[in-house]
Enzyme design. Structure first.
Site, PDB file in Angstrom:
ATOM      1  N   HIS A 144      34.933 -87.966  76.193  1.00  0.00           N
ATOM      2  CA  HIS A 144      36.359 -87.661  76.052  1.00  0.00           C
ATOM      3  C   HIS A 144      36.788 -86.332  76.690  1.00  0.00           C
ATOM      4  O   HIS A 144      37.508 -85.543  76.071  1.00  0.00           O
ATOM      5  CB  HIS A 144      36.760 -87.687  74.575  1.00  0.00           C
ATOM      6  CG  HIS A 144      36.680 -89.053  73.948  1.00  0.00           C
ATOM      7  ND1 HIS A 144      36.836 -90.220  74.666  1.00  0.00           N
ATOM      8  CD2 HIS A 144      36.483 -89.448  72.656  1.00  0.00           C
ATOM      9  CE1 HIS A 144      36.726 -91.256  73.847  1.00  0.00           C
ATOM     10  NE2 HIS A 144      36.508 -90.823  72.626  1.00  0.00           N
ATOM     11  N   HIS A 217      43.975 -91.923  71.584  1.00  0.00           N
ATOM     12  CA  HIS A 217      42.935 -92.199  70.588  1.00  0.00           C
ATOM     13  C   HIS A 217      43.517 -92.350  69.177  1.00  0.00           C
ATOM     14  O   HIS A 217      42.990 -91.787  68.217  1.00  0.00           O
ATOM     15  CB  HIS A 217      41.896 -91.077  70.630  1.00  0.00           C
ATOM     16  CG  HIS A 217      40.513 -91.501  70.260  1.00  0.00           C
ATOM     17  ND1 HIS A 217      40.210 -92.052  69.034  1.00  0.00           N
ATOM     18  CD2 HIS A 217      39.353 -91.471  70.959  1.00  0.00           C
ATOM     19  CE1 HIS A 217      38.913 -92.307  68.991  1.00  0.00           C
ATOM     20  NE2 HIS A 217      38.373 -91.974  70.146  1.00  0.00           N
ATOM     21  N   GLU A 348      41.466 -98.462  72.331  1.00  0.00           N
ATOM     22  CA  GLU A 348      41.714 -97.500  73.409  1.00  0.00           C
ATOM     23  C   GLU A 348      41.739 -98.232  74.744  1.00  0.00           C
ATOM     24  O   GLU A 348      40.716 -98.748  75.189  1.00  0.00           O
ATOM     25  CB  GLU A 348      40.606 -96.446  73.420  1.00  0.00           C
ATOM     26  CG  GLU A 348      40.470 -95.669  72.130  1.00  0.00           C
ATOM     27  CD  GLU A 348      39.068 -95.092  71.953  1.00  0.00           C
ATOM     28  OE1 GLU A 348      38.687 -94.211  72.709  1.00  0.00           O
ATOM     29  OE2 GLU A 348      38.347 -95.558  71.045  1.00  0.00           O
TER      30      GLU A 348
HETATM   31  C1  GLA Z   1      35.360 -93.315  70.961  1.00  0.00           C
HETATM   32  C2  GLA Z   1      33.905 -93.487  71.178  1.00  0.00           C
HETATM   33  C3  GLA Z   1      33.194 -93.406  69.878  1.00  0.00           C
HETATM   34  C4  GLA Z   1      33.506 -92.118  69.164  1.00  0.00           C
HETATM   35  C5  GLA Z   1      34.983 -91.959  69.027  1.00  0.00           C
HETATM   36  C6  GLA Z   1      35.359 -90.625  68.460  1.00  0.00           C
HETATM   37  O1  GLA Z   1      35.920 -94.408  70.413  1.00  0.00           O
HETATM   38  O2  GLA Z   1      33.586 -94.664  71.859  1.00  0.00           O
HETATM   39  O3  GLA Z   1      31.809 -93.536  70.070  1.00  0.00           O
HETATM   40  O4  GLA Z   1      32.976 -91.047  69.895  1.00  0.00           O
HETATM   41  O5  GLA Z   1      35.613 -92.108  70.253  1.00  0.00           O
HETATM   42  O6  GLA Z   1      34.650 -90.293  67.318  1.00  0.00           O
END
Ligand code: GLA
Length: 383
Positions: A144, A217, A348
């Site tokens: 991220h 997110h 997402e």
């Molecule tokens: C995304 C990732 C997960 C986790 C979340 C945040 O969805 O794929 O593995 O890291 O973000 O916690």
């Protein structure tokens, strides 16, 4: 789309007052004073400051009684209040009512994610013969956007003079920031429509070739109550294939059929139905049948308790469906209730994880002179 004319006093009030303060932002006073109405359907409350910049909470409302709150800290959607079948209202997004809670680094609740949503394997990639090293903030991988991704910066906010309540956020990510090449100018526009849609439009331009993969997110619980598990929600994902991952959640590079696997959501089913056969829970990228490019309905999440459904439309080729497998009760939702394991989920919209290292995946490289454009709509329907 027109910007508010600068002769409008309210537009002047949107020019950020830069402060000389720095130091421990956690100790900063939280100004949660009364909101200023900017125009019909949009108001703004002072929310404190971070990195010497003013942080605000914007409230967008439509005439159907729905409301979305967004902060320019991380471009975070903090709340999405909508009606239910019984005529009640509740917040279907996980979030907090103060900036200080977001500064405690929650797991990306409601935030804008960039420069690269999801993981890049071994925190490195090669582009035009050069290797770029990124921060390893998720084991040996980058996640991220790195240590200080787009979720942890203050965006410049402008209210557009559109007929619908709409907020435009701008952020310039400098050449070399978090290891990524090129100055990237990112613009994200949030709009709340009369059809209870939260529409998100992402645009970006760069002056050097760079990977870009922007997403939001938000964590949803359509019951509006984190005491209810999301394993009872039903989900349809219009995808015949998904991208299998290794133990660190990096795709192998294969595109595999969902047929005969727990990843088959072609026909809506309860999320809990095959859940036990997915080690750690769902946290995978689905290869959407729409293939990206045009705005199409790709997923429908439904909750029989409230009668709410969430329809997801996107121009992206992928969808990361994540069942809140790392939620651990450390943070409390708006109403003070702990956000426990599997009490919220993410849908997402994105390009596939680790695309910069996977030549077989759709490219995420943005070159100078090109325009990055992506759209996603989260639409709440009550049945
Ligand atoms: C995304 C990732 C997960 C986790 C979340 C945040 O969805 O794929 O593995 O890291 O973000 O916690």
């Amino acid at each position: 789309m027109k910007k508010l004319n600068s002769t409008f006093p309210i537009a002047l009030s949107l020019i950020w007052a830069l402060t000389s303060c720095n130091g421990n932002n956690e100790d900063k006073k939280q100004d949660t004073g009364s909101p200023d109405t900017i125009k019909a359907g949009i108001s703004r409350t002072d929310w404190g400051e971070f990195d010497g910049k003013k942080v605000y909470l914007f409230r967008l409302t439509n005439t159907k009684g729905s409301e979305v709150k967004i902060s320019n800290y991380g471009g975070t959607v903090t709340s999405f209040v909508t009606g239910d079948r019984a005529g009640g209202k509740s917040d279907i997004i996980i979030g907090f009512d103060s900036l200080n809670n977001y500064l405690r680094k929650p797991p990306y609740f409601g935030a804008l994610i960039g420069r690269y949503g999801n993981r890049i394997g071994n925190a490195r990639f090669k582009l035009d013969g050069k290797e770029y090293k990124l921060a390893a903030n998720d084991g040996k991988n980058t996640l991220h956007g790195g240590l200080k991704g787009f979720d942890k910066v203050v965006w410049d906010a402008t209210v557009m003079n559109d007929s619908l309540p709409s907020l435009t956020l701008n952020y310039v990510s400098k050449d070399g920031e978090e290891g990524y090449p090129g100055n990237l100018k990112g613009t994200v526009q949030y709009t709340l429509t009369e059809d209870n849609e939260l529409k998100i439009e992402y645009n970006a331009e760069t002056d050097k070739a760079t990977p870009v993969n922007l997403t939001n997110h938000s964590y949803f619980n359509l019951t509006g109550d984190v005491n209810n598990t999301i394993l009872n929600h039903t989900l349809m994902i219009d995808a015949d294939n998904y991208t299998p991952v290794d133990g660190t959640l990096i795709p192998s590079g294969e595109i595999k059929t969902v047929k005969g696997t727990p990843f088959d959501f072609i026909t809506a089913k309860a999320i809990g139905k095959d859940f036990d056969s997915v080690k750690g829970g769902y946290d995978h990228n689905w290869v959407l049948n729409s293939k990206g490019g045009s705005l199409q309905k790709v997923a429908v999440l439904s909750d029989s308790l409230s009668g709410r459904s969430l329809e997801v439309y996107t121009t992206e080729p992928g969808l990361q469906f994540y069942t809140g497998n790392f939620l651990d009760g450390k943070f409390n939702n708006h109403d003070g209730k702990p956000i426990n394991l599997h009490t919220a989920l993410c849908l997402e919209t994105q390009h596939f994880p680790d695309s910069p290292n996977k030549p077989g995946f759709p490219s995420t490289i943005l070159k100078p002179g090109e325009k990055y454009h992506s759209e996603t709509v989260y639409k709440v329907v009550v049945n």
